[in-house]
Design an enzyme around this catalytic site. Structure first.
Site, mmCIF file in Angstrom:
data_model
loop_
_atom_site.group_PDB
_atom_site.id
_atom_site.type_symbol
_atom_site.label_atom_id
_atom_site.label_comp_id
_atom_site.label_asym_id
_atom_site.label_seq_id
_atom_site.Cartn_x
_atom_site.Cartn_y
_atom_site.Cartn_z
ATOM 1 N N SER A 101 3.383 -2.297 12.022
ATOM 2 C CA SER A 101 2.224 -2.639 12.044
ATOM 3 C C SER A 101 1.783 -4.083 11.744
ATOM 4 C CB SER A 101 1.032 -1.824 11.820
ATOM 5 O OG SER A 101 1.173 -0.578 11.844
HETATM 6 N N1 SAH Z 1 3.750 3.053 9.425
HETATM 7 C C1 SAH Z 1 4.822 2.271 10.057
HETATM 8 C C2 SAH Z 1 4.489 2.071 11.630
HETATM 9 C C3 SAH Z 1 4.695 3.285 12.420
HETATM 10 S S1 SAH Z 1 4.543 3.250 14.179
HETATM 11 C C4 SAH Z 1 5.450 0.919 9.448
HETATM 12 O O1 SAH Z 1 4.918 0.817 8.376
HETATM 13 O O2 SAH Z 1 6.253 0.550 10.045
HETATM 14 C C5 SAH Z 1 4.345 4.989 14.497
HETATM 15 C C6 SAH Z 1 5.233 5.753 14.129
HETATM 16 O O3 SAH Z 1 4.917 7.111 14.101
HETATM 17 C C7 SAH Z 1 6.638 5.568 14.770
HETATM 18 O O4 SAH Z 1 7.636 5.537 14.152
HETATM 19 C C8 SAH Z 1 6.607 6.867 15.610
HETATM 20 O O5 SAH Z 1 7.818 7.415 15.855
HETATM 21 C C9 SAH Z 1 5.788 7.719 14.633
HETATM 22 N N2 SAH Z 1 5.436 9.154 15.277
HETATM 23 C C10 SAH Z 1 4.709 9.350 16.486
HETATM 24 N N3 SAH Z 1 4.454 10.687 16.717
HETATM 25 C C11 SAH Z 1 4.782 11.208 15.327
HETATM 26 C C12 SAH Z 1 4.653 12.492 15.083
HETATM 27 N N4 SAH Z 1 4.207 13.448 15.606
HETATM 28 N N5 SAH Z 1 5.433 12.641 13.811
HETATM 29 C C13 SAH Z 1 5.818 12.132 12.970
HETATM 30 N N6 SAH Z 1 5.981 10.742 13.408
HETATM 31 C C14 SAH Z 1 5.262 10.293 14.582
#
Ligand code: SAH
Length: 218
Positions: A64
């Site tokens: 993000s």
């Molecule tokens: N917080 C992260 C940004 C994450 S983007 C950072 O600091 O880099 C969102 C993430 O959520 C992705 O990696 C995606 O794979 C994950 N995601 C999506 N659906 C999910 C689920 N049901 N359970 C766990 N992770 C999930």
């Protein structure tokens, strides 16, 4: 400021992208000054690690924008004693920021390679109060519940019921909610058996993918 001086780049990021836009919690600003974002991005994006935007990471996901990380973290109102659940470990950057501000962080990611890479970086940084879990975050993580705070870093039409159940009384949950073109960052507070809600701002996150939508293992 030069590209080879991450500390100066972080300082500029905090002033120009965060303080100017109203991030004021001194603990959040300090954490954003301390976490080396360049270690969480792909090598080919390292020169852009402190730019004012989200960046691609492995598995088609994103890290993000720094401002959004700071805004969500500030909305969690952490004092240092909390147990926090994060859904969507991704790069591990947000988890690292939370680790500096809370007692314990549990972070769930559905893509195992992302979780493995995040674990390596967090270990290198000596952030030992983060527990990484590979799995479906829409179910939360009951073994460590209840959580004082929950941060969902992927968007869905509504808050998964399991997360509401696992949130402690008076706990805060921050999550982007809404359809892809109209997501809004929301802050929920659990009071008794209902949730109070506050809207922060429009955002754009990758989708929260529940387990039943995931491809079957071969
Ligand atoms: N917080 C992260 C940004 C994450 S983007 C950072 O600091 O880099 C969102 C993430 O959520 C992705 O990696 C995606 O794979 C994950 N995601 C999506 N659906 C999910 C689920 N049901 N359970 C766990 N992770 C999930």
């Amino acid at each position: 400021m030069t590209a080879s001086n991450p500390a100066a780049q972080r300082q500029a990021m905090v002033q120009n992208q965060l303080q100017r836009r109203g991030i004021h919690d001194p603990r959040v600003l300090d954490a954003m000054l301390r976490v080396p974002r360049e270690q969480f991005v792909l090598p080919e994006y390292r020169h852009e690690a402190y730019s004012d935007q989200a960046l691609p990471i492995a598995c088609g996901q994103t890290i993000s924008q720094p401002y959004i990380v700071a805004l969500m973290t500030q909305a969690l109102q952490l004092s240092g004693s909390e147990k926090v659940l994060e859904i969507g470990t991704g790069s591990g950057y947000q988890a690292a920021v939370l680790a500096l501000l809370a007692q314990k962080v549990v972070s769930i990611e559905r893509h195992e390679p992302l979780s493995r890479r995040a674990a390596e970086v967090l270990r290198q940084l000596g952030l030992h109060n983060v527990q990484l879990v590979v799995g479906d975050g829409t179910k939360g993580y009951p073994p460590e519940a209840p959580y004082d705070r929950i941060l969902v870093t992927a968007a869905a039409a509504e808050v998964p019921p399991a997360l509401i159940e696992q949130l402690a009384p008076q706990g805060l949950l921050v999550m982007p909610v809404g359809p892809p073109e109209h997501q809004v960052l929301r802050v929920y507070r659990k009071r008794g058996d209902h949730l109070e809600v506050e809207q922060l701002c429009p955002v754009r996150f990758v989708p929260l993918v529940p387990e039943e939508d995931a491809p079957e293992p071969e």
